[in-house]
Design a protein around this motif. Structure first.
Motif, PDB file in Angstrom:
ATOM      1  N   PHE A 153     -17.682  13.577  18.885  1.00 60.76           N
ATOM      2  CA  PHE A 153     -18.483  14.711  18.474  1.00 60.76           C
ATOM      3  C   PHE A 153     -19.365  14.261  17.313  1.00 60.76           C
ATOM      4  O   PHE A 153     -19.106  13.238  16.686  1.00 60.76           O
ATOM      5  CB  PHE A 153     -17.592  15.876  18.005  1.00 60.76           C
ATOM      6  CG  PHE A 153     -16.894  16.589  19.120  1.00 60.76           C
ATOM      7  CD1 PHE A 153     -15.806  16.017  19.764  1.00 60.76           C
ATOM      8  CD2 PHE A 153     -17.314  17.842  19.534  1.00 60.76           C
ATOM      9  CE1 PHE A 153     -15.157  16.672  20.792  1.00 60.76           C
ATOM     10  CE2 PHE A 153     -16.671  18.510  20.568  1.00 60.76           C
ATOM     11  CZ  PHE A 153     -15.592  17.925  21.191  1.00 60.76           C
ATOM     12  N   ARG A 154     -20.396  15.057  17.012  1.00 58.48           N
ATOM     13  CA  ARG A 154     -21.219  14.749  15.852  1.00 58.48           C
ATOM     14  C   ARG A 154     -21.664  16.045  15.189  1.00 58.48           C
ATOM     15  O   ARG A 154     -21.744  17.093  15.825  1.00 58.48           O
ATOM     16  CB  ARG A 154     -22.437  13.914  16.252  1.00 58.48           C
ATOM     17  CG  ARG A 154     -23.446  14.610  17.161  1.00 58.48           C
ATOM     18  CD  ARG A 154     -24.510  13.619  17.609  1.00 58.48           C
ATOM     19  NE  ARG A 154     -25.522  14.259  18.449  1.00 58.48           N
ATOM     20  CZ  ARG A 154     -26.498  13.594  19.052  1.00 58.48           C
ATOM     21  NH1 ARG A 154     -26.606  12.274  18.914  1.00 58.48           N
ATOM     22  NH2 ARG A 154     -27.379  14.254  19.793  1.00 58.48           N
ATOM     23  N   GLN A 155     -21.939  15.921  13.896  1.00 57.76           N
ATOM     24  CA  GLN A 155     -22.385  17.082  13.136  1.00 57.76           C
ATOM     25  C   GLN A 155     -23.457  16.667  12.160  1.00 57.76           C
ATOM     26  O   GLN A 155     -23.225  15.839  11.271  1.00 57.76           O
ATOM     27  CB  GLN A 155     -21.209  17.719  12.398  1.00 57.76           C
ATOM     28  CG  GLN A 155     -21.562  19.023  11.706  1.00 57.76           C
ATOM     29  CD  GLN A 155     -20.344  19.756  11.201  1.00 57.76           C
ATOM     30  OE1 GLN A 155     -19.281  19.173  10.986  1.00 57.76           O
ATOM     31  NE2 GLN A 155     -20.460  21.059  11.016  1.00 57.76           N
ATOM     32  N   GLU A 206     -23.916  22.940  13.639  1.00 50.31           N
ATOM     33  CA  GLU A 206     -22.548  22.982  14.138  1.00 50.31           C
ATOM     34  C   GLU A 206     -22.183  21.631  14.754  1.00 50.31           C
ATOM     35  O   GLU A 206     -23.054  20.878  15.185  1.00 50.31           O
ATOM     36  CB  GLU A 206     -22.407  24.090  15.184  1.00 50.31           C
ATOM     37  CG  GLU A 206     -22.579  25.488  14.613  1.00 50.31           C
ATOM     38  CD  GLU A 206     -22.288  26.559  15.648  1.00 50.31           C
ATOM     39  OE1 GLU A 206     -22.229  27.734  15.257  1.00 50.31           O
ATOM     40  OE2 GLU A 206     -22.118  26.224  16.832  1.00 50.31           O
ATOM     41  N   ARG A 207     -20.902  21.381  14.798  1.00 51.84           N
ATOM     42  CA  ARG A 207     -20.426  20.155  15.438  1.00 51.84           C
ATOM     43  C   ARG A 207     -20.695  20.255  16.936  1.00 51.84           C
ATOM     44  O   ARG A 207     -20.439  21.294  17.549  1.00 51.84           O
ATOM     45  CB  ARG A 207     -18.935  19.975  15.168  1.00 51.84           C
ATOM     46  CG  ARG A 207     -18.414  18.595  15.517  1.00 51.84           C
ATOM     47  CD  ARG A 207     -16.959  18.436  15.115  1.00 51.84           C
ATOM     48  NE  ARG A 207     -16.746  18.560  13.685  1.00 51.84           N
ATOM     49  CZ  ARG A 207     -15.589  18.327  13.107  1.00 51.84           C
ATOM     50  NH1 ARG A 207     -14.524  17.971  13.826  1.00 51.84           N
ATOM     51  NH2 ARG A 207     -15.458  18.463  11.805  1.00 51.84           N
ATOM     52  N   TYR A 217     -20.309  11.268  12.822  1.00 54.36           N
ATOM     53  CA  TYR A 217     -19.689  11.162  14.130  1.00 54.36           C
ATOM     54  C   TYR A 217     -18.176  11.158  13.994  1.00 54.36           C
ATOM     55  O   TYR A 217     -17.612  10.402  13.192  1.00 54.36           O
ATOM     56  CB  TYR A 217     -20.163   9.890  14.832  1.00 54.36           C
ATOM     57  CG  TYR A 217     -21.549  10.028  15.407  1.00 54.36           C
ATOM     58  CD1 TYR A 217     -22.660  10.078  14.569  1.00 54.36           C
ATOM     59  CD2 TYR A 217     -21.745  10.120  16.782  1.00 54.36           C
ATOM     60  CE1 TYR A 217     -23.928  10.229  15.095  1.00 54.36           C
ATOM     61  CE2 TYR A 217     -23.021  10.260  17.314  1.00 54.36           C
ATOM     62  CZ  TYR A 217     -24.109  10.314  16.464  1.00 54.36           C
ATOM     63  OH  TYR A 217     -25.367  10.468  16.985  1.00 54.36           O
ATOM     64  N   TYR A 218     -17.531  11.998  14.813  1.00 56.84           N
ATOM     65  CA  TYR A 218     -16.082  12.164  14.755  1.00 56.84           C
ATOM     66  C   TYR A 218     -15.443  11.789  16.087  1.00 56.84           C
ATOM     67  O   TYR A 218     -15.997  12.090  17.158  1.00 56.84           O
ATOM     68  CB  TYR A 218     -15.714  13.614  14.448  1.00 56.84           C
ATOM     69  CG  TYR A 218     -16.185  14.102  13.113  1.00 56.84           C
ATOM     70  CD1 TYR A 218     -17.433  14.715  12.984  1.00 56.84           C
ATOM     71  CD2 TYR A 218     -15.390  13.978  11.980  1.00 56.84           C
ATOM     72  CE1 TYR A 218     -17.876  15.182  11.759  1.00 56.84           C
ATOM     73  CE2 TYR A 218     -15.826  14.450  10.746  1.00 56.84           C
ATOM     74  CZ  TYR A 218     -17.068  15.037  10.651  1.00 56.84           C
ATOM     75  OH  TYR A 218     -17.504  15.498   9.431  1.00 56.84           O
ATOM     76  N   GLU A 233     -14.853  21.852  21.235  1.00 48.43           N
ATOM     77  CA  GLU A 233     -14.290  21.295  20.001  1.00 48.43           C
ATOM     78  C   GLU A 233     -12.825  21.703  19.830  1.00 48.43           C
ATOM     79  O   GLU A 233     -11.982  20.888  19.459  1.00 48.43           O
ATOM     80  CB  GLU A 233     -15.112  21.773  18.809  1.00 48.43           C
ATOM     81  CG  GLU A 233     -14.639  21.267  17.470  1.00 48.43           C
ATOM     82  CD  GLU A 233     -15.502  21.785  16.336  1.00 48.43           C
ATOM     83  OE1 GLU A 233     -16.548  22.385  16.619  1.00 48.43           O
ATOM     84  OE2 GLU A 233     -15.107  21.595  15.181  1.00 48.43           O
ATOM     85  N   GLY A 254     -14.419  10.716  10.396  1.00 47.34           N
ATOM     86  CA  GLY A 254     -15.845  10.607  10.656  1.00 47.34           C
ATOM     87  C   GLY A 254     -16.476   9.351  10.106  1.00 47.34           C
ATOM     88  O   GLY A 254     -15.964   8.735   9.164  1.00 47.34           O
TER      89      GLY A 254
END
Length: 125
Positions: free
Chosen positions: A37-39, A44-45, A92-93, A109, A118
């Protein structure tokens, strides 16, 4: 205890490449649904990609540019990012859930129960 540690972030120019890594411990990555995922600041993520035991999926925004893979021997998830754009700039997670198949909920999510801290990716024009 499940732990995820991301690395590989950095600063690149538009069109450049980076490879992110997510080192997993406390479980076998081969038996988990794992995702990226990214934020971005103020956003929002958002889901980027996911991988399970036999399939991978990508968000439309990264399809054709990013490649997700697992190295089972190293218990590590990778995200190879090519043709990077400024809009790819984000934290980035890595995330994981104990399921062999990610299923239709992969982009959600809240579907994932374990998260890393991250790694920052910055793309400049």
């Amino acid at each position: 205890q499940v732990q995820l540690v991301e690395s590989g972030g950095g600063s690149v120019k538009t069109g450049g490449s980076l490879r992110l890594s997510c080192a997993a411990s406390g479980y076998s990555a081969s038996r988990y649904c794992m995702g990226w995922f990214r934020q971005a600041p103020g956003e929002e993520r958002e889901w980027v990609s996911s991988a399970d035991s036999d399939s991978t999926r990508y968000a439309d925004s990264v399809k054709g540019r990013f490649i997700v893979s697992k190295d089972v021997a190293k218990n590590t998830l990778y995200l190879e990012m090519n043709s990077l754009k400024p809009e790819d700039t984000a934290m980035y997670y890595c995330a994981a859930r104990a399921l062999l198949r990610c299923g239709v909920n992969a982009p959600r999510e809240k579907y994932y129960l374990n998260w890393g801290q991250g790694t920052q990716v910055t793309v400049s024009s």
